[in-house]
Motif scaffolding. Structure first.
Motif, PDB file in Angstrom:
ATOM      1  N   ASP A 377     -22.397 -37.555  -7.160  1.00 46.84           N
ATOM      2  CA  ASP A 377     -21.898 -37.124  -5.846  1.00 46.84           C
ATOM      3  C   ASP A 377     -21.254 -38.287  -5.095  1.00 46.84           C
ATOM      4  O   ASP A 377     -20.241 -38.104  -4.397  1.00 46.84           O
ATOM      5  CB  ASP A 377     -23.045 -36.541  -5.019  1.00 46.84           C
ATOM      6  N   ALA A 378     -21.840 -39.487  -5.220  1.00 49.94           N
ATOM      7  CA  ALA A 378     -21.260 -40.657  -4.555  1.00 49.94           C
ATOM      8  C   ALA A 378     -19.886 -40.980  -5.133  1.00 49.94           C
ATOM      9  O   ALA A 378     -18.934 -41.282  -4.396  1.00 49.94           O
ATOM     10  CB  ALA A 378     -22.198 -41.856  -4.693  1.00 49.94           C
ATOM     11  N   PHE A 379     -19.748 -40.907  -6.457  1.00 48.75           N
ATOM     12  CA  PHE A 379     -18.445 -41.158  -7.073  1.00 48.75           C
ATOM     13  C   PHE A 379     -17.449 -40.052  -6.717  1.00 48.75           C
ATOM     14  O   PHE A 379     -16.248 -40.315  -6.552  1.00 48.75           O
ATOM     15  CB  PHE A 379     -18.595 -41.274  -8.592  1.00 48.75           C
ATOM     16  N   ALA A 380     -17.921 -38.812  -6.598  1.00 47.02           N
ATOM     17  CA  ALA A 380     -17.025 -37.714  -6.206  1.00 47.02           C
ATOM     18  C   ALA A 380     -16.480 -37.937  -4.799  1.00 47.02           C
ATOM     19  O   ALA A 380     -15.294 -37.683  -4.537  1.00 47.02           O
ATOM     20  CB  ALA A 380     -17.765 -36.386  -6.288  1.00 47.02           C
ATOM     21  N   ALA A 381     -17.322 -38.419  -3.896  1.00 48.80           N
ATOM     22  CA  ALA A 381     -16.854 -38.715  -2.542  1.00 48.80           C
ATOM     23  C   ALA A 381     -15.847 -39.858  -2.558  1.00 48.80           C
ATOM     24  O   ALA A 381     -14.861 -39.844  -1.799  1.00 48.80           O
ATOM     25  CB  ALA A 381     -18.051 -39.066  -1.649  1.00 48.80           C
ATOM     26  N   TRP A 382     -16.067 -40.846  -3.421  1.00 50.75           N
ATOM     27  CA  TRP A 382     -15.107 -41.947  -3.531  1.00 50.75           C
ATOM     28  C   TRP A 382     -13.770 -41.442  -4.063  1.00 50.75           C
ATOM     29  O   TRP A 382     -12.708 -41.861  -3.592  1.00 50.75           O
ATOM     30  CB  TRP A 382     -15.671 -43.051  -4.424  1.00 50.75           C
ATOM     31  N   TRP A 383     -13.815 -40.514  -5.036  1.00 51.35           N
ATOM     32  CA  TRP A 383     -12.565 -39.977  -5.568  1.00 51.35           C
ATOM     33  C   TRP A 383     -11.781 -39.245  -4.476  1.00 51.35           C
ATOM     34  O   TRP A 383     -10.566 -39.383  -4.375  1.00 51.35           O
ATOM     35  CB  TRP A 383     -12.835 -39.044  -6.743  1.00 51.35           C
ATOM     36  N   ARG A 384     -12.467 -38.477  -3.650  1.00 48.67           N
ATOM     37  CA  ARG A 384     -11.775 -37.775  -2.565  1.00 48.67           C
ATOM     38  C   ARG A 384     -11.139 -38.770  -1.605  1.00 48.67           C
ATOM     39  O   ARG A 384     -10.016 -38.556  -1.114  1.00 48.67           O
ATOM     40  CB  ARG A 384     -12.755 -36.851  -1.838  1.00 48.67           C
ATOM     41  N   GLU A 385     -11.816 -39.877  -1.351  1.00 47.21           N
ATOM     42  CA  GLU A 385     -11.271 -40.909  -0.471  1.00 47.21           C
ATOM     43  C   GLU A 385     -10.037 -41.562  -1.101  1.00 47.21           C
ATOM     44  O   GLU A 385      -9.013 -41.767  -0.425  1.00 47.21           O
ATOM     45  CB  GLU A 385     -12.352 -41.956  -0.201  1.00 47.21           C
ATOM     46  N   LEU A 386     -10.104 -41.871  -2.391  1.00 44.48           N
ATOM     47  CA  LEU A 386      -8.965 -42.466  -3.089  1.00 44.48           C
ATOM     48  C   LEU A 386      -7.784 -41.507  -3.140  1.00 44.48           C
ATOM     49  O   LEU A 386      -6.626 -41.897  -2.931  1.00 44.48           O
ATOM     50  CB  LEU A 386      -9.370 -42.855  -4.513  1.00 44.48           C
ATOM     51  N   GLN A 387      -8.064 -40.239  -3.434  1.00 41.96           N
ATOM     52  CA  GLN A 387      -6.998 -39.252  -3.542  1.00 41.96           C
ATOM     53  C   GLN A 387      -6.257 -39.104  -2.213  1.00 41.96           C
ATOM     54  O   GLN A 387      -5.019 -39.035  -2.185  1.00 41.96           O
ATOM     55  CB  GLN A 387      -7.596 -37.914  -3.977  1.00 41.96           C
ATOM     56  N   ALA A 388      -7.006 -39.081  -1.131  1.00 42.10           N
ATOM     57  CA  ALA A 388      -6.382 -38.940   0.186  1.00 42.10           C
ATOM     58  C   ALA A 388      -5.514 -40.143   0.535  1.00 42.10           C
ATOM     59  O   ALA A 388      -4.463 -40.006   1.161  1.00 42.10           O
ATOM     60  CB  ALA A 388      -7.461 -38.741   1.253  1.00 42.10           C
ATOM     61  N   ALA A 389      -5.916 -41.329   0.085  1.00 41.87           N
ATOM     62  CA  ALA A 389      -5.198 -42.542   0.456  1.00 41.87           C
ATOM     63  C   ALA A 389      -4.039 -42.870  -0.482  1.00 41.87           C
ATOM     64  O   ALA A 389      -3.022 -43.418  -0.044  1.00 41.87           O
ATOM     65  CB  ALA A 389      -6.176 -43.719   0.491  1.00 41.87           C
ATOM     66  N   LEU A 390      -4.151 -42.524  -1.763  1.00 43.99           N
ATOM     67  CA  LEU A 390      -3.205 -43.040  -2.753  1.00 43.99           C
ATOM     68  C   LEU A 390      -2.309 -41.989  -3.399  1.00 43.99           C
ATOM     69  O   LEU A 390      -1.261 -42.348  -3.953  1.00 43.99           O
ATOM     70  CB  LEU A 390      -3.974 -43.767  -3.876  1.00 43.99           C
ATOM     71  N   ASP A 391      -2.688 -40.722  -3.364  1.00 41.08           N
ATOM     72  CA  ASP A 391      -1.899 -39.691  -4.045  1.00 41.08           C
ATOM     73  C   ASP A 391      -0.710 -39.300  -3.165  1.00 41.08           C
ATOM     74  O   ASP A 391      -0.726 -38.277  -2.474  1.00 41.08           O
ATOM     75  CB  ASP A 391      -2.786 -38.486  -4.348  1.00 41.08           C
ATOM     76  N   THR A 392       0.339 -40.084  -3.239  1.00 42.14           N
ATOM     77  CA  THR A 392       1.484 -39.881  -2.336  1.00 42.14           C
ATOM     78  C   THR A 392       2.352 -38.697  -2.723  1.00 42.14           C
ATOM     79  O   THR A 392       3.013 -38.107  -1.873  1.00 42.14           O
ATOM     80  CB  THR A 392       2.353 -41.155  -2.304  1.00 42.14           C
ATOM     81  N   ASP A 393       2.381 -38.329  -4.023  1.00 44.58           N
ATOM     82  CA  ASP A 393       3.237 -37.211  -4.427  1.00 44.58           C
ATOM     83  C   ASP A 393       2.478 -35.894  -4.488  1.00 44.58           C
ATOM     84  O   ASP A 393       3.060 -34.854  -4.819  1.00 44.58           O
ATOM     85  CB  ASP A 393       3.917 -37.487  -5.767  1.00 44.58           C
TER      86      ASP A 393
END
Length: 487
Positions: A377-393
């Motif tokens: 769950d902690a890694f899943a929350a980190w993925w959501r944070e990364l996706q929001a910040a880095l997934d520009t397309d």
């Protein structure tokens, strides 16, 4: 549930050191059989899709080999409680893997028919390896070994109904799946034509890339040709696999040569020791690592000589010298993305990559519920944070270019939470610190910190800072590289 023995008290147990399976574990032929079985597994559409989307076998094959080996040791060991615990862990792992393949077909790693096919390929490949090496199994031995594999499936699924009960019915089942279900999947093609040709060096031999590349250039195509030649002819025909001249003879010779190991004194070949040795970091505190480090120095000399005599095309990376001081150094954003973030090796960062990190950490720490789910769950929350910040397309994943262009600071609240959950999981006795034994459980390598200066413990704050420094600062780290970056 299948019982521990085949019936009467004087018969050989289905699990434990007296089982037929255990007799193959240190057999060199087993390596060839496992490669063959893995290709047949990957050729199944459900399994191939799950491997392509979730597995780390491309980017981290040696780590995958070690974890698979240890898991099978637990499953076929003589301790029923350990087997039940490992089966529960595997079921939790597989329950997290589902999706759709590139044809839009759904896959689920808990699919009972697909799991039965995995067991079927292991059994059939063991029988085939004995036949190809000129030592075919007699009928009684095959019957007993088939009972062991059905018991293995029952330990996972609660029963073995997906596999025929009688051995003589198994062969018809196997042929039907080969004829009707197997495909030339992406995962099978990667194993046959990419993995062998680009196999990274194991951690202990990573210091001589030129010598490793030269050996791989010869051994890779040979392993691929041997594996293709050993596959069932109907699958080779349907998948359009090439038939190299002389490949059947080469395959027969490889199996026969490996079979000669039966004449060696018992105990000379120990698969567990070999895998542990290959997995050792050069900086490990294991005495064997120091011996191999001395051998590595000789290999580097041979590598340099080989580079002078037969220069490779392109610009191969120079042999790496050991790091000075703390063993830490800056790494580029591209290298950090490729070695640490892109765990599946598909060139993108998405949830399966971070799930693979969580899986590896949970495996090292041997976590049960609910600690395992907390880590995921902690890694899943980190993925959501990364996706929001880095997934520009907005394609749902992060490319290497998107990552490099942003040059982000990844140490947000979610990553800090990952570090805190990992600390709690490592701190087995719950005293708020990590001692040397607890640290070694996680990293299995030397820890370049003088624990005596902190009363022999590692505080939560120091642990979190070091973890964040590695995961966000793109700083190579002797403890963390063997865990998350090395192959």
């Amino acid at each position: 549930m299948t019982t521990e023995t085949t019936g009467t008290a004087d018969e050989t147990p289905l699990f434990g050191p007296q089982s037929q399976f255990s007799s193959f574990f240190d057999d060199p032929r087993w390596a060839l059989a496992m490669i063959r079985a893995t290709v047949l597994e990957a050729a199944h559409p459900q399994i191939g899709a799950a491997l392509a989307d979730n597995s780390t076998f491309v980017a981290h094959p040696w780590r995958r080999l070690r974890n698979t080996f240890l898991s099978m040791r637990r499953m076929f060991g003589g301790d029923p409680a350990e087997r039940e615990r490992e089966a529960a862990r595997l079921n939790r792992l597989h329950a997290r893997m589902s999706g759709t393949d590139y044809h839009g077909r759904p896959y689920d790693a808990m699919d009972r028919a697909a799991r039965a096919w995995v067991v079927a390929t292991l059994f059939e490949s063991a029988v085939t390896m004995c036949r190809l090496s000129g030592q075919p199994l007699d009928q009684d031995t095959m019957e007993r070994m088939y009972a062991e594999y059905r018991a293995f499936l029952a330990a996972l699924d609660g029963d073995a109904e997906e596999l025929p009960e009688a051995l003589h019915d198994f062969w018809g089942y196997f042929d039907r799946v080969v004829e009707n279900d197997l495909e030339n999947t992406e995962a099978a093609r990667v194993i046959l034509y990419r993995l062998f040709d680009h196999l990274p060096a194991p951690a202990l031999l990573d210091g001589a890339p030129t010598l490793w590349a030269a050996g791989r250039a010869v051994a890779g195509p040979l392993l691929g040709a041997i594996t293709v030649a050993s596959l069932p002819e109907p699958y080779r025909r349907r998948a359009g696999l090439p038939e190299m001249p002389g490949a059947p003879t080469l395959m027969q010779g490889a199996y026969c040569a490996a079979g000669l190991a039966r004449f060696l004194p018992q105990g000379w070949i120990n698969a567990e020791s070999i895998i542990e040795l290959l997995s050792l970091s050069p900086d490990s505190d294991d005495p064997r690592a120091r011996t191999m480090a001395a051998l590595g120095a000789r290999m580097k000399q041979a590598s340099a000589l080989l580079r002078l005599l037969t220069p490779l095309s392109g610009n191969p990376a120079p042999d790496r010298a050991p790091s000075a001081g703390t063993g830490e150094g800056r790494r580029s954003a591209e290298e950090f993305f490729r070695k640490v973030l892109d765990q599946t090796g598909d060139g993108h960062l998405d949830w399966p990559d971070l799930a693979a990190m969580a899986r590896e950490l949970a495996t090292r720490l041997d976590l049960d519920e609910p600690e395992e789910t907390r880590l995921y769950d902690a890694f899943a929350a980190w993925w959501r944070e990364l996706q929001a910040a880095l997934d520009t397309d907005g394609d749902g994943r992060v490319s290497a270019d998107e990552y490099a262009a942003a040059v982000p600071s990844l140490a947000g609240p979610a990553l800090i939470r990952v570090a805190e959950v990992l600390f709690d999981a490592t701190d087995k006795n719950g005293d708020g610190t990590i001692d040397a034994d607890e640290y070694h459980t996680l990293f299995h390598t030397a820890f370049h910190r003088n624990l005596a200066t902190t009363n022999g413990t590692y505080s939560r704050g120091a642990f979190v800072r070091d973890f964040l420094s590695f995961m966000s600062g793109r700083r190579s780290s002797t403890p963390y590289d063997p865990l998350l970056a090395d192959a």
